[in-house]
Design a protein around this motif. Sequence first.
Motif, mmCIF file in Angstrom:
data_model
loop_
_atom_site.group_PDB
_atom_site.id
_atom_site.type_symbol
_atom_site.label_atom_id
_atom_site.label_comp_id
_atom_site.label_asym_id
_atom_site.label_seq_id
_atom_site.Cartn_x
_atom_site.Cartn_y
_atom_site.Cartn_z
ATOM 1 N N ASN A 1 7.961 -5.797 49.857
ATOM 2 C CA ASN A 1 9.381 -5.289 49.949
ATOM 3 C C ASN A 1 9.500 -4.975 51.554
ATOM 4 N N VAL B 1 8.470 -9.948 48.757
ATOM 5 C CA VAL B 1 9.197 -9.106 47.677
ATOM 6 C C VAL B 1 8.075 -8.918 46.520
ATOM 7 N N PHE C 1 15.245 -10.933 43.594
ATOM 8 C CA PHE C 1 15.639 -11.401 44.963
ATOM 9 C C PHE C 1 16.037 -12.894 45.034
ATOM 10 N N ALA D 1 17.312 -4.197 49.140
ATOM 11 C CA ALA D 1 16.219 -4.012 48.421
ATOM 12 C C ALA D 1 15.397 -2.859 49.066
#
Length: 326
Positions: free
Chosen positions: A75, A164, A170, A265
């Motif tokens: 992330n 991620v 995503f 995110a």
Amino acid sequence: MTLKGIHHITAITSSAEENYKFFTYTLGMRLVKKTVNQDDIQTYHLFFADDEGNPGTDMTFFDFPGIPKGSHGTNEIYKTSFRVPSDEALAYWVKRFDRLGVKHTGIKEQFGKKTLSFVDMDDQQYQLISDEKNEGVASGIPWKNGPIPLEYAITGLGPIVVRVDDIDYFKALLEKVLLCKEIDKDGNFYLFEVGEGGNGAQVIVEFRDDLPLARQGFGTVHHAAFRVEDKDALDRWDHHLRQFGLATSGFVERFYFGSLYVRVAPQILFEFATDGPGFMEDEPYETLGEKLSLPPFLESEREFIESKVRHIDTVRSTKTFEKEYE
């Protein structure tokens, strides 16, 4: 509603002075603007780009006082790419990095392009990517008066690399919201592109759910920006993003360009930025980045700002850089 490519990447450094030296003397990129973070005016904001400061070529840095070192993980916007003209250029950079003591991985290949990953003093992650087989968004102009021979020099930004832990979310975000197209996959790496495509308009997504969450600090990326034409385009994107339930900053006037921000995110902040007006609004080409530039709305606070940020000598117009062929 088509993004034009990568506009800029903004990261965090532990030292504006060391950052300036690395990008100027090691990487041979041109400092085109020395200013401050408009939201934290005691913090430098340095812009390194091509010879003219064209959109799609600039890597920028904040040096937040007292910020701890970040840690890499999942992330996060993990790695920044820089374009070079050819595979031969990568061989030049291997020799240069070896001579200057820059840690690197050696030349590798991904999605049919040769790359060379390396780090700076903060463990900021970068890679050079060869344009030898590239088609799509045009690159910039190497810094003509810098130390790197023009046939090997950095010309602009390449793909951003994002890690991620939820690839389905995503992937849907990139395709349905940002209107990117998935064009390739290699193991847990996915390649997306926008607009005309090519190295200057691509996002590489690495699926990693086995790593701890990244922690932002110096040595990490703060945000990545995509190119749009003008404020009208920004307004359309603002409306589009809100339709998907994403909270945006609304239009933000940065003087050198207009901006719109959206957090997509945890620790992944995207910006949409206009191509103009550019970095020669308040400085001539010959002396870009040599003085502390402030947008008009901060000019009244110049005396206070100059008392808070330390002086950094960034004058290069009086110096001659010999081209370094090894």
